[in-house]
Design an enzyme around this catalytic site. Structure first.
Site, short mmCIF file in Angstrom:
data_model
loop_
_atom_site.label_atom_id
_atom_site.label_comp_id
_atom_site.label_asym_id
_atom_site.label_seq_id
_atom_site.Cartn_x
_atom_site.Cartn_y
_atom_site.Cartn_z
N LYS A 197 -26.14 -48.03 31.16
CA LYS A 197 -27.02 -48.98 31.85
C LYS A 197 -26.22 -49.62 32.98
O LYS A 197 -25.23 -50.31 32.74
CB LYS A 197 -27.54 -50.04 30.89
CG LYS A 197 -28.49 -51.03 31.56
CD LYS A 197 -29.02 -52.05 30.56
CE LYS A 197 -29.97 -53.03 31.24
NZ LYS A 197 -30.46 -54.06 30.29
N ARG A 218 -24.68 -59.56 36.20
CA ARG A 218 -24.31 -58.98 34.90
C ARG A 218 -23.25 -57.90 35.05
O ARG A 218 -23.14 -57.00 34.22
CB ARG A 218 -25.57 -58.41 34.24
CG ARG A 218 -26.61 -59.47 33.93
CD ARG A 218 -27.88 -58.89 33.33
NE ARG A 218 -28.79 -59.96 32.96
CZ ARG A 218 -30.10 -59.93 33.15
NH1 ARG A 218 -30.66 -58.88 33.72
NH2 ARG A 218 -30.86 -60.94 32.79
N GLU A 234 -19.67 -43.90 27.56
CA GLU A 234 -20.49 -44.88 26.83
C GLU A 234 -21.45 -44.18 25.86
O GLU A 234 -21.67 -44.65 24.74
CB GLU A 234 -21.26 -45.75 27.82
CG GLU A 234 -20.42 -46.75 28.57
CD GLU A 234 -20.17 -48.02 27.76
OE1 GLU A 234 -20.49 -48.05 26.55
OE2 GLU A 234 -19.66 -49.00 28.34
N LYS A 249 -30.08 -45.61 32.37
CA LYS A 249 -30.96 -46.56 33.06
C LYS A 249 -30.20 -47.16 34.24
O LYS A 249 -29.07 -47.63 34.05
CB LYS A 249 -31.39 -47.67 32.10
CG LYS A 249 -32.26 -48.75 32.72
CD LYS A 249 -32.57 -49.85 31.72
CE LYS A 249 -33.44 -50.93 32.36
NZ LYS A 249 -33.71 -52.03 31.43
#
Length: 325
Positions: A197, A218, A234, A249
């Site tokens: 993400k 973020r 990941e 994403k």
């Protein structure tokens, strides 16, 4: 005059022929519809940056579920928008919080017709808009956040969510949730890891959809858009920790990462066509710059072609209705 011996155009000369040799066909069951339920609404409210998409009431979300199921859509991913927020996102773990109430309503309405999925993250519920709890220096505290995620996981499973979408990008979130759910007797609850993400500019309309209170950004926990190998890393970590499904994403700007993960993963790989991707298609079509229906189809096909087994998209119900199966 030269006469070509090899003529690939033979297989493109009619619609029937093109259909017959098509390498990929999207099935409605491969589509998942993200949906928003907002506390305090008396009627659905359209999201200005997502034309055609609404924040729903606990009553109107039932119609959304039924329309999606009738179109053959595979699942619905729920996001909750509370009236009150606090520093630790306590509404996310409250069994009577808006998301957990919405899960119960949708699970009742859906039956076995469509999978019920829930976003597992604190950002909609915190007054600072971050995906975790903050430490004394204002940084997201990874390990303290895992404790909240674990509580959320149990609350959502008990409300009736079959798939939990862990989207917060905290290290160890899959392993922690899996252990907690198993200890609580929810061994059958499926974990969808938002593994790759990215800290993307394409989330803008989503922030309106959930009335985000985000201060700052973020980038300390979501991934750098420049990193390709890290996306695969990941995904591997999440699979080792027990993820049943992994996610990339956004989708359309990260098709290379999606292809990498799809080639390596031994679990289903999904991708999320995010709010900004939806909004760009809608805006361009409204200005007459592109053919809307063709652009929708091409965008979703491209995500499937890159390796996604399923696609989260705000076009899910509409596109499913257009498919002939």
């Amino acid at each position: 005059m030269y006469k070509p011996v090899i003529r690939p155009r033979r297989l493109r000369q009619s619609a029937a022929m093109r259909r017959q040799v098509r390498e990929l066909n999207v099935h409605p069951n491969e589509l998942i519809l993200p949906a928003f339920v907002r506390e305090g609404l008396s009627e659905p409210q359209e999201i200005s940056s997502l034309p055609g998409i609404y924040q729903h009431t606990l009553d109107s979300i039932r119609r959304v579920v039924n329309e999606a199921a009738e179109a053959g859509v595979g699942g619905i991913m729920l996001f909750g928008v509370p009236e009150q927020r606090d520093a630790v996102g306590s509404g996310a773990t409250d069994p009577e919080g808006i998301l957990n109430r919405a899960i119960r309503v949708v699970a009742e309405e859906a039956g076995d017709a469509i999978t019920v999925q829930a976003d597992l993250c604190l950002d909609e519920f915190t007054d600072h808009g971050h995906c975790g709890v903050l430490d004394s220096r204002g940084r997201v505290d990874n390990d303290a956040t895992l404790e909240s995620y674990n509580e959320m996981a149990v609350a959502q499973a008990e409300a009736g969510a079959q798939i939990l979408g862990l989207s917060g990008m905290m290290d160890g979130q899959i392993a922690a949730a899996r252990d907690t759910l198993d200890d609580a007797g929810h061994e059958d609850t499926i974990l969808l890891a938002y593994s790759a993400k990215y800290a993307s500019a394409f989330y803008g309309p989503f922030r309106e959809a959930v009335d985000s209170q985000l201060q700052g950004d973020r980038r300390t926990y979501q991934m750098d858009p420049a990193n390709r190998r890290e996306g695969l890393l990941e995904a591997h970590i999440d699979i080792e920790e027990g993820a049943d499904i992994v996610m990339v994403k956004p989708a359309m700007s990260y098709l290379d990462v999606l292809a990498d993960v799809s080639a390596a993963a031994e679990v289903p790989v999904w991708a999320y066509q995010v709010s900004g991707e939806y909004a760009m298609i809608q805006a361009a079509a409204q200005n007459g710059w592109i053919e809307r229906e063709r652009a929708i189809a091409e965008s979703i096909v491209s995500i499937r072609r890159a390796g996604a087994d399923a696609v989260l998209t705000y076009f899910a119900t509409e596109y499913a209705q257009s498919l002939r199966w």
